[in-house]
Design a protein around this motif. Sequence first.
Motif, PDB file in Angstrom:
ATOM      1  N   ASP A 149       5.021   2.281  -7.789  1.00  0.00           N
ATOM      2  CA  ASP A 149       4.234   3.118  -8.704  1.00  0.00           C
ATOM      3  C   ASP A 149       2.732   2.882  -8.563  1.00  0.00           C
ATOM      4  OD1 ASP A 149       6.565   4.207  -9.665  1.00  0.00           O
ATOM      5  OD2 ASP A 149       6.576   3.061 -11.531  1.00  0.00           O
ATOM      6  N   THR A 150       2.332   1.760  -7.947  1.00  0.00           N
ATOM      7  CA  THR A 150       0.908   1.471  -7.764  1.00  0.00           C
ATOM      8  C   THR A 150       0.455   1.698  -6.318  1.00  0.00           C
ATOM      9  OG1 THR A 150       1.256  -0.888  -7.289  1.00  0.00           O
ATOM     10  CG2 THR A 150       0.987  -0.255  -9.608  1.00  0.00           C
ATOM     11  N   LYS A 151       1.362   2.205  -5.479  1.00  0.00           N
ATOM     12  CA  LYS A 151       1.062   2.452  -4.066  1.00  0.00           C
ATOM     13  C   LYS A 151       0.398   3.827  -3.934  1.00  0.00           C
ATOM     14  CE  LYS A 151       3.361   2.075   0.437  1.00  0.00           C
ATOM     15  NZ  LYS A 151       2.859   3.241   1.129  1.00  0.00           N
ATOM     16  N   PHE A 152      -0.582   3.913  -3.043  1.00  0.00           N
ATOM     17  CA  PHE A 152      -1.232   5.187  -2.789  1.00  0.00           C
ATOM     18  C   PHE A 152      -1.614   5.278  -1.315  1.00  0.00           C
ATOM     19  CE2 PHE A 152      -4.638   2.267  -3.672  1.00  0.00           C
ATOM     20  CZ  PHE A 152      -5.711   2.676  -2.891  1.00  0.00           C
ATOM     21  N   ASP A 153      -1.856   6.492  -0.856  1.00  0.00           N
ATOM     22  CA  ASP A 153      -2.235   6.712   0.540  1.00  0.00           C
ATOM     23  C   ASP A 153      -3.746   6.620   0.649  1.00  0.00           C
ATOM     24  OD1 ASP A 153      -2.640   7.450   3.151  1.00  0.00           O
ATOM     25  OD2 ASP A 153      -1.742   9.444   2.959  1.00  0.00           O
ATOM     26  N   ALA A 154      -4.225   5.500   1.173  1.00  0.00           N
ATOM     27  CA  ALA A 154      -5.659   5.291   1.338  1.00  0.00           C
ATOM     28  C   ALA A 154      -6.150   5.836   2.676  1.00  0.00           C
ATOM     29  CB  ALA A 154      -5.975   3.805   1.222  1.00  0.00           C
ATOM     30  N   GLY A 155      -5.222   6.244   3.550  1.00  0.00           N
ATOM     31  CA  GLY A 155      -5.596   6.765   4.847  1.00  0.00           C
ATOM     32  C   GLY A 155      -6.074   5.704   5.826  1.00  0.00           C
ATOM     33  N   CYS A 156      -5.848   4.440   5.492  1.00  0.00           N
ATOM     34  CA  CYS A 156      -6.360   3.339   6.314  1.00  0.00           C
ATOM     35  C   CYS A 156      -5.325   2.810   7.302  1.00  0.00           C
ATOM     36  CB  CYS A 156      -6.867   2.206   5.424  1.00  0.00           C
ATOM     37  SG  CYS A 156      -5.595   1.454   4.391  1.00  0.00           S
ATOM     38  N   GLY A 157      -4.050   3.182   7.133  1.00  0.00           N
ATOM     39  CA  GLY A 157      -3.013   2.734   8.055  1.00  0.00           C
ATOM     40  C   GLY A 157      -2.263   1.502   7.621  1.00  0.00           C
ATOM     41  N   TRP A 158      -2.569   0.977   6.432  1.00  0.00           N
ATOM     42  CA  TRP A 158      -1.839  -0.153   5.857  1.00  0.00           C
ATOM     43  C   TRP A 158      -1.347   0.251   4.475  1.00  0.00           C
ATOM     44  CZ3 TRP A 158      -6.446  -1.082   8.527  1.00  0.00           C
ATOM     45  CH2 TRP A 158      -6.342  -1.907   9.645  1.00  0.00           C
ATOM     46  N   THR A 190      -7.849   0.980 -11.708  1.00  0.00           N
ATOM     47  CA  THR A 190      -8.517  -0.287 -11.397  1.00  0.00           C
ATOM     48  C   THR A 190      -9.725  -0.128 -10.483  1.00  0.00           C
ATOM     49  OG1 THR A 190      -7.154  -0.745  -9.453  1.00  0.00           O
ATOM     50  CG2 THR A 190      -6.320  -1.539 -11.593  1.00  0.00           C
ATOM     51  N   GLY A 191      -9.745   0.916  -9.662  1.00  0.00           N
ATOM     52  CA  GLY A 191     -10.807   1.073  -8.679  1.00  0.00           C
ATOM     53  C   GLY A 191     -10.663   0.126  -7.496  1.00  0.00           C
ATOM     54  N   LEU A 192      -9.511  -0.536  -7.400  1.00  0.00           N
ATOM     55  CA  LEU A 192      -9.276  -1.499  -6.328  1.00  0.00           C
ATOM     56  C   LEU A 192      -8.292  -0.956  -5.306  1.00  0.00           C
ATOM     57  CD1 LEU A 192      -8.955  -4.746  -8.477  1.00  0.00           C
ATOM     58  CD2 LEU A 192     -10.963  -3.950  -7.193  1.00  0.00           C
ATOM     59  N   ARG A 193      -8.445  -1.431  -4.070  1.00  0.00           N
ATOM     60  CA  ARG A 193      -7.506  -1.098  -2.993  1.00  0.00           C
ATOM     61  C   ARG A 193      -7.031  -2.402  -2.364  1.00  0.00           C
ATOM     62  NH1 ARG A 193      -8.560  -0.277   2.741  1.00  0.00           N
ATOM     63  NH2 ARG A 193     -10.773  -0.226   2.186  1.00  0.00           N
ATOM     64  N   TYR A 194      -5.800  -2.781  -2.713  1.00  0.00           N
ATOM     65  CA  TYR A 194      -5.161  -3.942  -2.090  1.00  0.00           C
ATOM     66  C   TYR A 194      -4.577  -3.448  -0.768  1.00  0.00           C
ATOM     67  CZ  TYR A 194      -5.664  -6.472  -6.464  1.00  0.00           C
ATOM     68  OH  TYR A 194      -6.176  -7.099  -7.571  1.00  0.00           O
ATOM     69  N   CYS A 195      -5.224  -3.792   0.320  1.00  0.00           N
ATOM     70  CA  CYS A 195      -4.852  -3.357   1.660  1.00  0.00           C
ATOM     71  C   CYS A 195      -3.992  -4.465   2.270  1.00  0.00           C
ATOM     72  CB  CYS A 195      -6.125  -3.128   2.461  1.00  0.00           C
ATOM     73  SG  CYS A 195      -5.868  -2.459   4.087  1.00  0.00           S
ATOM     74  N   ILE A 196      -2.688  -4.223   2.360  1.00  0.00           N
ATOM     75  CA  ILE A 196      -1.718  -5.279   2.640  1.00  0.00           C
ATOM     76  C   ILE A 196      -1.014  -5.048   3.972  1.00  0.00           C
ATOM     77  CG2 ILE A 196       0.314  -6.472   1.717  1.00  0.00           C
ATOM     78  CD1 ILE A 196      -2.225  -6.683  -0.063  1.00  0.00           C
TER      79      ILE A 196
END
Length: 136
Positions: A63-72, A119-125
């Motif tokens: 539910d907190t996942k989104f497509d940032a377009g970064c590939g991760w 949150t304005g945050l992007r946890y890139c994992i």
Amino acid sequence: MSDLKSPKITKSDAQWREELTADQYRILREHGTERPFTGPYWNSTEKGLYRCAACDEPLFISDTKFDAGCGWPSYFEPVKPDAVIELRDTAHGMVRTEIRCATCDGHLGHVFPDGPPPTGLRYCINGHSMVFEPQD
């Protein structure tokens, strides 16, 4: 989910090498990264829970996942505030915030201040740092 804090997990290098795949070991224990658009989960839309591949602790929910377009795989918050720890990372001539599993100290990725609300945050994992548990 319980509010109880999981005990810290420490293992020898040999134990980690035996339990993790080569990609998981390189990322979680050697602070590596996978190339964008190559690891698991970067484009997954399935509902469920993402756990640490090293210790099985819950890290993120779909539910907190989104497509940032970064590939991760990217998330706007962890499953609970103390699921991850943040460390200053000055490697590669950059200043970033590294994210590690709070239970086993495994490297997960980085967090950036360019994510969506709330949150304005992007946890890139790194996808290889996690295993996925589908929602029933």
